[in-house]
Design an enzyme around this catalytic site. Structure first.
Site, short mmCIF file in Angstrom:
data_model
loop_
_atom_site.label_atom_id
_atom_site.label_comp_id
_atom_site.label_asym_id
_atom_site.label_seq_id
_atom_site.Cartn_x
_atom_site.Cartn_y
_atom_site.Cartn_z
N CYS A 94 0.82 -1.22 0.00
CA CYS A 94 0.00 0.00 0.00
C CYS A 94 0.86 1.27 0.00
O CYS A 94 1.53 1.55 -0.98
CB CYS A 94 -0.95 -0.04 1.19
SG CYS A 94 -2.36 1.04 1.03
N ARG A 127 -12.75 5.96 -2.31
CA ARG A 127 -11.82 5.03 -1.67
C ARG A 127 -12.12 3.62 -2.15
O ARG A 127 -13.27 3.20 -2.20
CB ARG A 127 -11.99 5.12 -0.16
CG ARG A 127 -10.70 4.91 0.58
CD ARG A 127 -10.82 5.12 2.06
NE ARG A 127 -9.66 4.52 2.69
CZ ARG A 127 -8.48 5.10 2.78
NH1 ARG A 127 -8.30 6.32 2.32
NH2 ARG A 127 -7.47 4.47 3.33
N HIS A 191 -3.78 -5.90 1.81
CA HIS A 191 -3.65 -6.12 3.24
C HIS A 191 -4.31 -7.46 3.55
O HIS A 191 -4.70 -8.17 2.66
CB HIS A 191 -4.37 -5.02 4.02
CG HIS A 191 -3.88 -3.64 3.72
ND1 HIS A 191 -2.67 -3.18 4.18
CD2 HIS A 191 -4.43 -2.62 3.02
CE1 HIS A 191 -2.51 -1.92 3.78
NE2 HIS A 191 -3.56 -1.56 3.06
#
Lengths: 242, 466
Positions: A94, A127, A191
């Site tokens: 990320c 997002r 993640h």
């Protein structure tokens, strides 16, 4: 007994979303094979011997913390660059992944990246959040499962992605690519954390480290049945397995 | 007309939901707001004496209910979302529950716990007199993104609510920085002395280096120094670079040991001694926040003390049951709370079973990565006293995986397909006590199973850690 050294870059700053679990996974999967794994933490201003490191790990953080990390990172850039060119293993997640690129174009203006990888990131409106499945384009096809949560859209300038999105958004939500594979650098938005649930990738990093250091390529098999079950939950929920 | 329609509809839904055995607190509020969006403004304008909001990651429900208990003891009528439904819909539901069909309420006070991410939205409709901030830890990051973003949104919302007085935890640097950047009048509360009660782990958290969200100064980016450190990022902090430091609290407390109680002292010669049974770091902060608010509302000390004597923790907060053996049930929802819970059970020397239920619905957080920010390695300290680990819920495999990588032997981990089976496994092994933890969407189902099977035990609660 084989011995490898893992460097956790900026654990105090870049430690969002359980990514420290990746270090745990590397260490445990070494231990279970009777390989000694040492973890060295590198925080802002520290001095460590970078040439001793076999695997580098860098996670993501909140904007302000990422800013602090990136200004320090410029100081250690030569060491990282050398490691990358020497085919050392590096996993970047990320924010850490974005930092390795040329620049990050935020709404406030561009932030200079390390420029180790030929890619750039722009900030988007929505997002990109949710479970993600990626088909890894390495030798053997393998589904990477994880959870993504980012506003940045990353574009590769002709570099090879880590894989292609089967379900989710990936690098930018447009071109179906996810992450990057350059030499032994693995950059990704996944993640989860990524390594415990994708033991094949975790073992690949260990294998690279052992090959670089000892010229050994064979890793003993581990019982990954619980890993498989955790993977299946995601694959089923994304309708990839029935 | 629309208003009355909205209220009737949601009252019917509420009755129906209760009849069917659901706690439909969020759902009926949702329906009402769809029909009549200004409902919140309409209700809150009728509150006579004051509106108190409680926000923060951990401790909201406890603080809110403590204030409710004190205000009721003082003889006031109060609207309160006692069960912890803290999204906007839950707040509307709380008002609807105490209104007549015309939408009239008779309330002196409203005390409402608000999800910190929803607070900015709520502040458009409700003009509170006090807002209490408990703490800000990482929680459900998929919904809330980073803490920084939430704090910035709250800052913006407070700028249009400069009349609201803030009651802030002085020991939390993130909250204090937020408070300093808004014009509102502020009161601070903080712990006075080292909080080492019976739990010697609570003090220095040396083992857990995992989560310290804001050890960096939010003003200048330098590392914060700690003169005293409790847990999470709470403690006596200061910044060598810019001078940012823990403010001197208006209300402070210390835990007194024999007999155990919380000694609170504060501005205007305020002194109180609070007896609520066992006190740990969590209950100490929660109690102090509630007492500070009550003191600022000029409630007499004797009423505050008596009100808290009658306070009972909410469901799923270290709640006790008995099925073949004592069972302790607790809600877990974020790393800091879970860590404190794990440390607390380490104090129990009996042979135990531990059951953990993890779901990944929206209200739980879709992302279960927080399990990897939780320090399950704490369990290794007393793993020899743990007979079995039972995992249940939709993400039981992730939970099992986390335990495996924490170093727990796989043959001690048992997967249960349902909460019912988890309870069955838990009560039928040879341990002498069982601890069962679950996140939000498993809370009610698990509790009803425990309640159905439990032999009647006195209504005794252990203090909440989450």
């Amino acid at each position: 007994m084989f011995q490898i050294t893992i460097c956790h870059l900026y654990p105090e700053l870049l430690n969002l979303y359980g990514d420290t679990g990746n270090i745990t996974a590397l260490v445990k999967r070494c231990q279970w094979r009777n390989i000694q794994a040492n973890v060295v933490k590198y925080n802002v201003g520290d001095h460590i011997k970078f040439t001793d490191i076999d695997i580098f790990f860098i996670g993501g953080g909140a904007d302000s913390e990422q800013g602090i990390a990136s200004s320090d990172m410029n100081k250690i850039k030569p060491y990282l660059q050398q490691a990358v060119e020497e085919c050392k293993a590096l996993l970047a997640i990320c924010g850490g992944y974005q930092l390795l690129g040329k620049f990050y174009h935020t709404r406030q203006g561009p932030i200079e990246g390390l420029g180790i990888l030929d890619l750039h990131t722009e900030s988007g409106e929505k997002r990109l959040v949710g479970n993600i499945v990626v088909k890894m384009t390495a030798e053997k096809p393998y589904f990477l499962v994880g959870f993504e949560n980012h506003t940045g859209r990353t574009f590769l300038h002709g570099l090879k992605p880590l894989g292609y999105v089967v379900s989710g958004y990936g690098n930018n939500g447009i071109d179906k690519t996810e992450g990057i594979r350059y030499k032994n650098v693995f950059g990704t938005y996944l993640h989860g954390p990524i390594l415990p649930k994708n033991p094949v990738l975790c073992d690949e990093l260990i294998r690279i480290a052992l090959k670089n250091k000892y010229g050994v390529e064979i890793l003993s098999e581990l019982d990954d049945s619980i890993e498989e079950m955790a993977r299946r939950h995601i694959l089923k929920s994304q309708h990839i397995l029935s | 007309m629309k208003r009355i329609f909205a209220i009737i509809i949601s009252k019917v839904i509420m009755k129906l939901a209760r009849f069917l055995g659901h706690n439909g607190t969020n759902f009926c509020g949702e329906a009402a707001v769809k029909i009549y969006p200004d409902l919140l403004e309409w209700f809150s304008s009728q509150v006579k004496k004051g509106i108190i909001l409680v926000a923060g990651t951990n401790g909201k429900t406890s603080v809110n209910n403590m204030i409710n208990a004190i205000l009721k003891e003082a003889g006031y009528s109060v609207v309160c979302n006692e069960l912890g439904a803290n999204l906007d819909s839950g707040i509307v539901s709380a008002f609807i529950g105490s209104s007549d069909v015309l939408g009239n309420i008779n309330a002196d006070f409203a005390c409402l716990e608000i999800d910190e991410a929803v607070l900015p939205k709520i502040l458009k409709f409700i003009k509170p007199d006090f807002i209490i901030f408990t703490n800000i830890f990482r929680d459900q990051l998929d919904r809330y993104c980073e803490i920084e973003m939430i704090l910035n949104k709250i800052k913006t919302a407070l700028k249009d609510n400069s009349g609201a007085r803030l009651i802030i935890n002085a020991d939390d640097p993130s909250l204090v920085e937020m408070g300093e950047s808004v014009p509102n009048l502020k009161y601070y509360y903080g712990m006075n002395e080292s909080m080492d009660t019976t739990d010697n782990h609570v003090g220095a958290d040396s083992k857990n280096e995992l989560i310290k969200d804001s050890i960096f100064c939010r003003r200048c980016g330098n590392r914060l120094q700690y003169e005293r450190y409790y847990y999470g990022q709470l403690g006596y902090y200061f910044c060598r670079n810019c001078g940012f430091k823990r403010p001197v609290p208006d209300f402070c407390a210390s835990i007194e040991k024999t007999p155990m109680h919380l000694k609170v002292s504060g501005r205007d010669f305020f002194r109180a001694n609070i007896f609520t049974g066992f006190i740990n770091s969590y209950t100490a902060y929660n109690t102090l926040a509630a007492v500070s608010c009550a003191a600022l509302l000029d409630i007499p000390t004797a009423v505050i003390e008596k009100g808290l004597l009658g306070y009972k923790p909410q469901i799923g907060r270290m709640e006790k049951f008995f099925i073949n053996k004592p069972i302790v049930f607790n809600l877990v929802k974020n790393p800091v709370g879970f860590n404190e819970t794990l440390k607390a059970i380490g104090q129990d020397n009996r042979e135990k079973t531990i059951a953990i239920g993890i779901n990944d619905y929206v209200q739980d957080g879709r992302d279960v990565s927080w399990l990897w920010d939780t320090n399950f390695e704490i369990l290794l300290d007393f793993d020899d006293k743990i007979i079995k680990y039972i995992v249940f819920g939709r993400r039981r495999h992730d939970m099992a995986l986390r335990l495996k990588y924490a170093g727990i032997q796989m043959n001690k981990i048992k997967l249960a397909d349902s909460p019912k089976l988890a309870v069955h496994y838990m009560v039928s092994d040879r341990s002498s006590v069982a601890y069962i933890f679950a996140n939000y969407s498993l809370l009610f189902e698990t509790r009803s199973i425990l309640k159905r099977r439990s032999k009647d035990v006195s209504d005794y609660h252990m203090p909440s850690v989450s």
